[in-house]
Design an enzyme around this catalytic site. Structure first.
Site, short mmCIF file in Angstrom:
data_model
loop_
_atom_site.label_atom_id
_atom_site.label_comp_id
_atom_site.label_asym_id
_atom_site.label_seq_id
_atom_site.Cartn_x
_atom_site.Cartn_y
_atom_site.Cartn_z
CG HIS A 57 -2.02 5.17 -10.44
ND1 HIS A 57 -2.07 5.24 -11.81
CD2 HIS A 57 -2.26 3.87 -10.11
CE1 HIS A 57 -2.36 4.03 -12.30
NE2 HIS A 57 -2.46 3.19 -11.29
CG HIS A 219 -3.65 0.76 -14.85
ND1 HIS A 219 -4.99 0.79 -14.54
CD2 HIS A 219 -2.98 0.77 -13.69
CE1 HIS A 219 -5.12 0.80 -13.22
NE2 HIS A 219 -3.92 0.79 -12.69
#
Lengths: 333, 333
Positions: A57, A219
């Site tokens: 991320h 995700h």
């Protein structure tokens, strides 16, 4: 799988080592266990702030370690929570005697591992407070989550809580400021393409050539619905609706408008999104007084974006404006 | 084609409008003709600096407009040079009476259009100097180029020349500083995937699933060779060789190491690349004293990266460190 990696199992270690080498003026890194701390940690008398979560991320969270924001970041394997050990080690490394705040995105693994680390730290007489970020309005419960997911709003929690700690607030006040941001920040995203986790080698989901996922998780978790690709403005309208409906807004309210790239989206597209979002807010009489546009909470190379809106008041605005010196956010110094 | 756009022919206009709305504290935008100037332009008595080129490489150039860097950026259509009219308009808009420097990447269209605009500006009694950036060591001549292409090294030319103008250098000195950077900066890139120009709707080239292009241009122009995908470290070694061989380096030399993402590359991969590049430089006794890592000269959503090395001396280091306040690079204020 086409990636600039060596052995997929070394992705995080090598990336963290590179990050440490590139930003040695701002951070120090530990590789065993893996964590990143600000170069001058621990800062005596200051509340320490630790965040972390699965890698992939970036720049969340390591890119936000530095003066005015996080004291430490704990990256797990890609899309996998860090275990309690490195969280505990990072907590100890940034404890300046005023306690430590854990900022945790609401994923079951992260919540449990940070909780265990907090218990262990308390056993070592470090006072720990925890706040859980759950800004994603897309879904109530999700693949890895009880309750809402924590997504890009986390960046704003980290910046503003970091500024509160930097000005000398005590642990209770820093936690209160963080909770205030969490109460007023909402996000939702969209995916145009999936991404490939290096050690998996395959996309975690698939989308047809003309299909997008509204309300995607960072995700690749399922969102609200899959629809045919639409013009950007229509997608923005779809996403902004649930964000603005979730907490009350009145004409004259001031907000920070944050358009976040998922990693693989060209910048021109993010600004096309920003343009429409600002237009919609103006139509509703909501004043955009602060902005952020770019890749700040990504899902590897996923194409897509999320919109985050934080309702501002004078205190939050001043804390947002306070100096910050990290690899990914920097102003005032 | 999956993109966050409305009508593909409005991509640049809408993106520039969004950019102007997001960064109104830093820039003003004109939409007819399309250009971006710093909010306080023209700055009386200061050399104005104008750059530009096809869109799709953001944040280059608009993201670098602001105090301490560019006075104006002129974006053409995606991957297409701007015409002389907007270049002339931008030149006039930033003329503070001390002349204007044009920083031009070496593509035939850009060179011709900036030359025409410079002639027209001179006819209006604005003194214009032009420097041509040609930092790409991959190929001698290319699809759109006589001589080497200008790529990510342009960012460093813009930052350092911008700092020289900001400290009050005259036009001759600002041009001399820019030429010095151009003389000492070299780059080369690699593509893992192509990108899709919005108004074309199809990738401009194709690569097999296991194939990468060494020496790629920022519009997808052919590089040196297509090879099978290799580990990141091997790719870095392939690219660094020609960069370091192109100008002499001695042990003890200081450099700025810049790892640039092509747009769609996850940040973890850029840091894996940085790690190896720093390692190779250390082995050769070359000291990395300044760094830059991120998406600064992109090719829309292309996956890949380029490495840029600038040989530093005290003057260039001080100009690099000088305050800058733009949307994409900011420090010292």
């Amino acid at each position: 799988m086409k990636k600039l990696v060596n052995d997929p199992k070394n992705v995080v270690d090598e990336a963290v080592a590179g990050f440490g080498a590139a930003h040695a003026d701002i951070v120090r890194v530990s590789l065993d266990p893996v964590f990143i701390v600000r170069a001058d940690a621990p800062v005596a008398g200051k509340v320490g702030i630790v965040s972390g979560g699965g890698s992939g991320h970036e720049p969340l969270h390591g890119g936000f370690v530095g003066s005015g924001m996080l004291d430490a970041a704990v990256p797990g394997a890609v899309f996998t929570s860090p275990t309690p050990d490195p969280i505990l080690a990072a907590t100890k490394a940034v404890d300046g005697g005023a306690g430590v705040l854990h900022i945790v995105k609401n994923y079951t693994g992260d919540v449990l591992n940070f909780e265990t680390a907090a218990d262990l730290a308390e056993a070592d007489e470090i006072e720990v407070r925890t706040v859980i970020v759950n800004d994603d309005v897309a879904v109530k419960d999700s693949l890895y989550t009880a309750g809402r997911r924590g997504v890009a709003g986390t960046v704003l929690v980290e910046k503003i809580a970091g500024a509160a700690a930097e000005r000398g607030d005590d642990l209770t006040n820093v936690a209160t400021v963080a909770e205030k941001v969490i109460g007023q920040v909402r996000s939702m995203g969209v995916a145009l393409t999936p991404c490939v986790v290096p050690h998996a080698g395959e996309p975690s989901f698939t989308l047809a050539d003309d299909e997008i996922e509204i309300g995607i998780g960072i995700h690749g978790e399922p969102g609200r619905e899959r629809i045919k690709l639409e013009p950007a403005d229509a997608i923005v309208d779809r996403i902004l609706g649930p964000i603005l409906d979730d907490i009350p807004y009145a004409s004259g309210d001031k907000v920070l408008l944050f358009v976040n790239g998922m990693g693989g989206t060209p910048q021109v597209e993010l600004y096309i999104v920003f343009r429409r979002a600002a237009e919609v807010l103006a139509e509703r009489g909501i004043e955009v007084t602060r902005t952020l546009v770019g890749n700040f909470t990504t899902s590897l190379e996923m194409q897509g974006m999320s919109i985050t809106i934080l309702k501002l008041d004078d205190e939050l605005t001043a804390l947002w404006d306070a100096p910050v010196h990290t690899a990914a956010l920097r102003w005032g110094k």
